[in-house]
Scaffold this active site. Structure first.
Site, PDB file in Angstrom:
ATOM      1  N   SER A 209       0.853  -1.179   0.000  1.00 37.00           N
ATOM      2  CA  SER A 209       0.000   0.000   0.000  1.00 37.00           C
ATOM      3  C   SER A 209       0.889   1.229   0.000  1.00 37.00           C
ATOM      4  CB  SER A 209      -0.881  -0.029   1.246  1.00 37.00           C
ATOM      5  OG  SER A 209      -0.785   1.155   1.976  1.00 37.00           O
TER       6      SER A 209
ATOM      7  N   ARG B 156     -41.861 -33.395 -12.028  1.00 39.16           N
ATOM      8  CA  ARG B 156     -41.173 -32.100 -12.126  1.00 39.16           C
ATOM      9  C   ARG B 156     -41.468 -31.314 -10.857  1.00 39.16           C
ATOM     10  NH1 ARG B 156     -42.541 -28.960 -17.115  1.00 39.16           N
ATOM     11  NH2 ARG B 156     -42.177 -31.107 -17.797  1.00 39.16           N
TER      12      ARG B 156
END
Lengths: 379, 379, 379, 379
Positions: free
Chosen positions: D271, D310
């Protein structure tokens, strides 16, 4: 089913006792007994029947394992339990037997027993949580000015104080426990509604029986919740959140205890072969709990989708799930209470590590302390 | 921990026995005993020590609950177990005591014991699965030409045959069981690697000890897996998938059993008060299992993220999770095997329901049968 | 990431818009902009800088996808967003650029943005829930005397009223929504604490900045919660519980809609090929949501075990998890509100089915109605 | 639904593209188009119809978001997609429109499209996994003799070699990837069975159409699996296991990268404000994935309990769940491949840390290397 060697880390002795066969069986019998007493008081069944039922309703008269096995045929142990209780009552007072379990349904008994068991766990958890909270508060105060490395993504950031870190643990754990405590209290609602939840079999005496039974068992009164499990779901989630908060603290402790960091140490002697080694055994126990609870919460939530007036599968999944959630939560609480009480804090190492980063050490002790006090104000 | 009344629906008697304290303790002791025997054979420890250790390594010499409680201090019951075993050996042969647990680490014992326990569950599960598979195959054949309503989103669609439906159940369950069976077999790998997984304490005898120990315990040989838990994860997932397949069948059975549908019925007498009522108790038990297993699988997978050479929390979460997974899977298997063996199929009602839809009934029995046979060819 | 075709059933258009790249990006920029304005107001940064930052902080100036991709290098999209915002400000006012993101940390921005986004979903969910609650109450009243089969384990039990069944749905959903609403409100706490959560970079102005920023963004003030995620966990759990309650209703509707039961029907035309068929499409959507949320809750809870002052992995798992939880909850709510508004109730079929059981029909309409009214009193 | 800013860490660009609306829509259209072509080839529909359908079946002719929204009314986007495709075909060749989607059901299209999409992800994942495996192998070889501290429960144990640690990562990841790769390949089975799974509408041409369609789409042939989801469950679990193995490596890397340990470092610059800081950003991304996948696996498994021919809810939960599983797995793979390729290993620091423990350093380099090579032999 799990034995001590399989799950001893995931429970406490006091909580394991609550969910033991003897305890569970006696609570179920207590509900049947109180029901008879209440119904006798309202003139629904003979007083002699209530007396006979109360006399018979003692756990040591029955074999829990056998009842549980027989219960597989009806997907609930209450059916064989009622049959066994009736048989025992009949052997003393034939006329009284038919008044056993009068007008109610098996889930009335099992749900009421379940919330009674949960209620019994609250003071056990409360004791451990109070111990933990007090120790954390004191530790936070003692280290209000103890500077140490702040760590983000496991890398050094600007300094914090150890008191602030402890206060963060406290805040998360404290709020979660208060919420769980309230959830257990709120879930302690009588279940007394009969086969399809209409109290039909008790005629106009149904609601009065429920009132009186709730009163006798020190539960909240309320309408049926056979397939409306939201209050118990809040308990399940509360366990997950509290264990998550305890797990966060445990993760930190285990990281701070690393040999290369060495800023705190759990109590407990070192290993004989490696005197330098003090394992984060308590933290490991809490982390194991936090590993398990999210999935257990998911199991509870999955079971909420229950069919019509009584579910085929959903509620049957609840007992082992809730029992495991409460016990793992208690195990994590006990572990972290013990860890906190015996925690060694090495101020000097904290200072060395912080200075070793070699960065300007930006910290406003005043601001950090203000935040710390805000966190300790949680609840 | 869970008792029979808490979790009786979620286990079978045979599987509960495998994970009982006595069984678990004896397996752990068997590993210690075999280790000593193997090391004596290789000249690493005296033969007399091995003999003394073997004599001491009997479960009835120890108190499992106490060991489990003491284990909380070290996050594993093996530490107090080894201490207790040493003490017992010392009382007979002081010199032998130091050869207990020679050169290995606690997780070597617990992991090896765990896979031995899992391996013992395989023939139990296999027996139930074989029973289920045979009954399903026969049922599918018997109903190859039994037409019934096909249902999509719980609404009537074009007809199917009951034989085709049963074959779909069969295919899902069969493949899942074969995969679980393979997973259990593949996971049965010796763990013998010492403190940090390097076999350092056994010098050049480390790998030979491991070979011999694997051989003595009828396990696969293999490199250390203290924090590489992929094979056990496949077992955990296999339980979740098999229970899902059993849950699918259970859902169908419970729906077909509805009073308004009435096409099949589980065995078991009706309730005394409601003779029309035959509850889907077996299906409920399987559905409860399928409600619980996904979360247990999640717990196992969460625990895979283990630190370095031995985890603080991850593996400690595994024992109760795997024990629950295997037992719920066995419970669901037993329930559906019993359901299938006693299932009443009402061909006439199937015909009536199908015709009641009042639609042209498109079905090619030839095509349906071809698909049915393809499904029965699974594995 | 998921597209409309992958996850269109699991969201609503309004909620998908809240979590769109444009919306998320603008909220993040709004936080940066408000921070600058507040800091200018407190004399910490120049007013001209705040003005330049506000002008630059518009979503259409940036490419969300690119920022998200670049964010992988730092495990947060805020790092590249701040860089891009600085660059844009610099192009107008070079001196102002350094005042972007002054004294705060990336998680201050992302956490604050997250709770702002959650807060925006509350009125959307509230609208749907109010619609659902009102319709359920009216339906329960209208069917206070509509008798129907009670069903336990999917088998006929004593009769209930449809009004009572609807009231049970209402109670579960209502309580869960109120709890979720409170949880979202309670979670809307400012995050403004700087790199390690000490507000160090803002000196004695830290807490005043936080106060003012909370005020500017209409959030609660509070101490840092970078790794104390309990309040968001309550939101996550609240979604799971509400979806569970909606799923319970959806299960019932889908079962009552079965052709062989035929007691209710969801709105929507039949299929062209099968006019008898009205699919429970809304219930299926809610059931799909209830299938997904338990695992998402588990994921959230797993992520609570966060390291030190900012987690490596834990919080990064939160955004997609919470976004999915809120959206599936909204999808289930919308689906069941639509289902309820258009639900056809067939009193005659209910009567026929009930009488068809051929049992004495024990029900006290008075008792059932009392229970019904109790349930409607929820909250 | 999730946008880039919500879920950019949890995917890769290549995998996000596979699940984009355009990609998903085109695959669905490809299935419809191939079906028509195959049916024309078998003389079931006119060749001109197939040509018209193929011409119309282009994603840029349709609006995915609109189709997804309309799909809520039928719980599947295929219903509106078929309607839209028919309309488009009709505008060119009125007679051809009725041959769109001939004889099949919506789930035939969606399931086939789903496995085609999964299959497309395999080479993407394979590329990343190959890169990762090769780098890990080379790293293990290069560090076969690099001694370092072994760590159990995060405390120093006897030394290991870094090569052995890397080989453990390799073994876990490699086996898990091979299993996932096989699972994806095995799941690539055609779904072509018509409304209730009997191929009824295609008469005696049903199975030949299925064969030809499987061939045209390069999928395995097989019987219907509309509600038998075991093969996809293995894929879901495979993602969970692989992500768990990657998470284990990521945990280790993040721990070894700690400032106080400093034995490895991920690539990536520090950083700007804190040059000492190199965040484990890649590991954090993998750990975030490992936090999410267990719950997603649970969601998939929960959905396996599907009704009849289904499901109402179960399969609708699958698409977003599988898409998230594959993408998080890919994200974790990419992250760890990048981490590994750029990893800095500090041999000197490893030595210092190890010696700093001040214990006799028991390690047999020969034994450690033998174990290392065994682990590299995985698969």
């Amino acid at each position: 089913m799990s034995s001590y060697l399989v799950d001893g880390l995931g429970t406490t002795d006091a909580l394991a006792a609550v969910f033991s066969d003897e305890s569970v069986l006696q609570v179920m019998l207590d509900v049947e007994s109180a029901l008879a007493r209440v119904q006798a008081g309202l003139g629904i069944i003979p007083q002699t029947a209530a007396t006979a039922i109360a006399a018979a309703a003692r756990a040591d008269h029955f074999d829990a394992a056998s009842l549980a096995r027989e219960g597989r045929a009806s997907a609930t142990p209450i059916v064989p339990l009622v049959a066994a209780l009736r048989a025992r009552v009949a052997s003393v007072d034939a006329g009284a037997a038919s008044f056993v379990h009068w007008g109610v349904t098996s889930q009335d008994i099992s749900d009421t027993a379940l919330v009674m068991l949960l209620k019994r766990t609250a003071p056990i958890l409360e004791g451990t949580q109070t111990r933990l909270a007090q120790t954390l508060r004191a530790m936070s105060e003692a280290h209000a000015g103890t500077r140490m490395t702040g760590r983000t993504l496991l890398q050094p950031a600007t300094p914090i104080t150890f008191g602030l870190k402890v206060a963060t643990w406290y805040a998360g754990i404290r709020r979660a426990w208060r919420q769980l405590e309230e959830a257990i209290a709120a879930a302690a609602v009588i279940q007394c509604a009969g086969p399809a939840g209409t109290l039909a079999a008790l005629g106009d005496k149904g609601v009065p029986v429920r009132w009186a039974l709730a009163d006798a068992l020190a539960l909240h009164d309320g309408p049926p919740w056979h397939t409306e499990r939201g209050r118990l779901a809040v308990v399940a989630c509360g366990c997950g959140i509290l264990t998550g908060a305890l797990g966060k603290m445990a993760r930190d402790v285990s990281l701070l205890m690393q040999y290369e960091v060495g800023e705190v140490a759990e109590p407990g002697g070192g290993s004989s072969s490696m005197p330098h080694k003090r394992n984060p055994a308590g933290s490991a126990r809490a982390l194991a709990a936090a590993t398990r609870t999210p999935g257990l919460v998911a199991a509870y939530l999955t079971g909420m989708v229950q069919e019509h007036e009584r579910a085929a599968g959903g509620w049957q999944a609840e007992w082992p799930t809730l029992a495991a959630l409460i016990q793992t939560t208690g195990a994590a609480s006990e572990a972290m209470a013990d860890v906190t009480e015996g925690l060694t804090v090495d101020r000097e190492r904290m200072r060395q590590n912080m200075e070793g980063v070699g960065e300007p050490m930006f910290i406003s002790l005043g601001a950090a302390d203000a935040l710390r006090r805000e966190l300790l104000d949680t609840l």
